[in-house]
Design a protein around this motif. Sequence first.
Motif, PDB file in Angstrom:
ATOM      1  N   GLU A  16       3.702 -29.515  -2.867  1.00 13.45           N
ATOM      2  CA  GLU A  16       2.350 -30.073  -3.017  1.00 13.45           C
ATOM      3  C   GLU A  16       1.421 -29.127  -3.758  1.00 13.45           C
ATOM      4  O   GLU A  16       0.422 -29.554  -4.324  1.00 13.45           O
ATOM      5  N   ARG A  61       6.231 -38.222  -0.297  1.00 13.52           N
ATOM      6  CA  ARG A  61       6.795 -38.306  -1.648  1.00 13.52           C
ATOM      7  C   ARG A  61       8.163 -37.628  -1.736  1.00 13.52           C
ATOM      8  O   ARG A  61       9.048 -38.069  -2.463  1.00 13.52           O
ATOM      9  N   TRP A  62       8.345 -36.554  -0.978  1.00 13.19           N
ATOM     10  CA  TRP A  62       9.592 -35.814  -0.992  1.00 13.19           C
ATOM     11  C   TRP A  62      10.466 -36.136   0.213  1.00 13.19           C
ATOM     12  O   TRP A  62      11.688 -36.167   0.106  1.00 13.19           O
ATOM     13  N   SER A 103       6.804 -48.246  -3.774  1.00  7.10           N
ATOM     14  CA  SER A 103       8.123 -47.642  -4.021  1.00  7.10           C
ATOM     15  C   SER A 103       9.228 -48.648  -3.709  1.00  7.10           C
ATOM     16  O   SER A 103      10.014 -48.449  -2.776  1.00  7.10           O
TER      17      SER A 103
END
Length: 191
Positions: A16, A61-62, A103
């Motif tokens: 981040e 996100r990860w 997503s």
Amino acid sequence: MLSQGIDKTKTIEELEGNRWPDPPSDATYLVQSVHELRRRPIEDLGVDGLRRLITQNVGLRWLLPVALDHLRETAPIEAESGFYDDDLLHAVLTRTEEIWRNSPHLAHHLDETINLLTDILPDMQRLITEWRAPLFDMRMMTEDGSRLADWGKHVTRTHQSPSGEFQVHFYYNKVTGKILPFDYKIVFKAN
């Protein structure tokens, strides 16, 4: 693998580029553990660390791709043993609809993984059914080759009825001109 491009030797803080200050000394165990987990390399988080951070919407996100890969890898084991660790699946399934709409490739991957499971507890089956409901919208919205980004929420002009003024809220595809036939609502103006 969804997480192939993620450097799992890095921490969420590193990915981040945002280092949180230390939590206050009187912070709850949850707050303290989330701070600590953000500073741990992803490859060292383990299932419980993944679950905790995902449940707190940290580093999604990860972490979602990593968690989805783990769920896919362990699904065949469930078919053999009849046991599946529902905690991580629960954490993933309970993320907001917006995350999955933004997503769709992740949603599709998770849906395929769920289809591999054979012995799902009733409470988890209910959660899966609730999670899949908006996915039906996404499939319908993209089956003609449209992108989700082509769709947007729209509102009609105000209409008058015996019950008062109202508007219709609906999804409209700006490229194809299609209207989603089942996801709309009528909103009456408050008097």
